[in-house]
Design a protein around this motif. Structure first.
Motif, PDB file in Angstrom:
ATOM      1  N   UNK A   1      42.475  29.660  38.717  1.00  0.00           N
ATOM      2  CA  UNK A   1      41.347  30.392  38.254  1.00  0.00           C
ATOM      3  C   UNK A   1      40.318  30.601  39.361  1.00  0.00           C
ATOM      4  N   UNK A   2      39.093  30.445  38.989  1.00  0.00           N
ATOM      5  CA  UNK A   2      37.986  30.714  39.898  1.00  0.00           C
ATOM      6  C   UNK A   2      37.951  29.768  41.099  1.00  0.00           C
ATOM      7  N   UNK A   3      38.263  28.514  40.871  1.00  0.00           N
ATOM      8  CA  UNK A   3      38.221  27.546  41.973  1.00  0.00           C
ATOM      9  C   UNK A   3      39.301  27.860  42.999  1.00  0.00           C
ATOM     10  N   UNK A   4      40.470  28.226  42.547  1.00  0.00           N
ATOM     11  CA  UNK A   4      41.541  28.605  43.459  1.00  0.00           C
ATOM     12  C   UNK A   4      41.143  29.854  44.247  1.00  0.00           C
ATOM     13  N   UNK A   5      40.544  30.815  43.562  1.00  0.00           N
ATOM     14  CA  UNK A   5      40.092  32.022  44.237  1.00  0.00           C
ATOM     15  C   UNK A   5      39.000  31.695  45.265  1.00  0.00           C
ATOM     16  N   UNK A   6      38.065  30.817  44.911  1.00  0.00           N
ATOM     17  CA  UNK A   6      37.002  30.421  45.840  1.00  0.00           C
ATOM     18  C   UNK A   6      37.587  29.706  47.050  1.00  0.00           C
TER      19      UNK A   6
END
Length: 113
Positions: A1-6
């Motif tokens: 999700x967002x953490x992987x993308x960040x």
């Protein structure tokens, strides 16, 4: 999700910190410690629950974050301050410059003084 993308963005840009603006869901902070080789994540809820106009909020956030980090604040302090500033901006119609009085009013409310 967002953490992987960040994390992918952080690696690609060779940065230590990433802010992801999440609109009505606030802000995601993704920070990496090169010395400890670990990363930490946190989310801030938005300061404004009912924004009037989002024009200028991202610009205000980025400028204040850059100034805060330049003044050696840590990423968590910078995130809090720039989120507060974005909250002020979205509570006004139009992209008008912030004044120090606007910031002091919010600080007084936050500190109950």
């Amino acid at each position: 999700g967002l953490i992987l993308m960040a994390e992918k963005l952080r690696v690609k840009t060779n940065s230590e910190n990433i802010f992801l603006k999440l609109g009505k869901d606030g802000l995601l902070i993704h920070s990496y410690s090169r010395s400890k080789k670990i990363y930490k994540n946190d989310r801030l809820k938005p300061f404004s629950k009912f924004p009037l106009d989002t024009a200028g909020a991202g610009d205000s956030m980025l400028v204040i974050a850059a100034l805060a980090l330049h003044q050696k604040l840590n990423i968590w302090e910078a995130a809090y301050i720039c989120s507060m500033i974005a909250g002020i901006q979205v509570n006004r119609i139009g992209n008008t410059p912030l004044q120090m009085d606007d910031i002091f009013k919010v600080l007084k409310l936050l500190t109950n003084k």
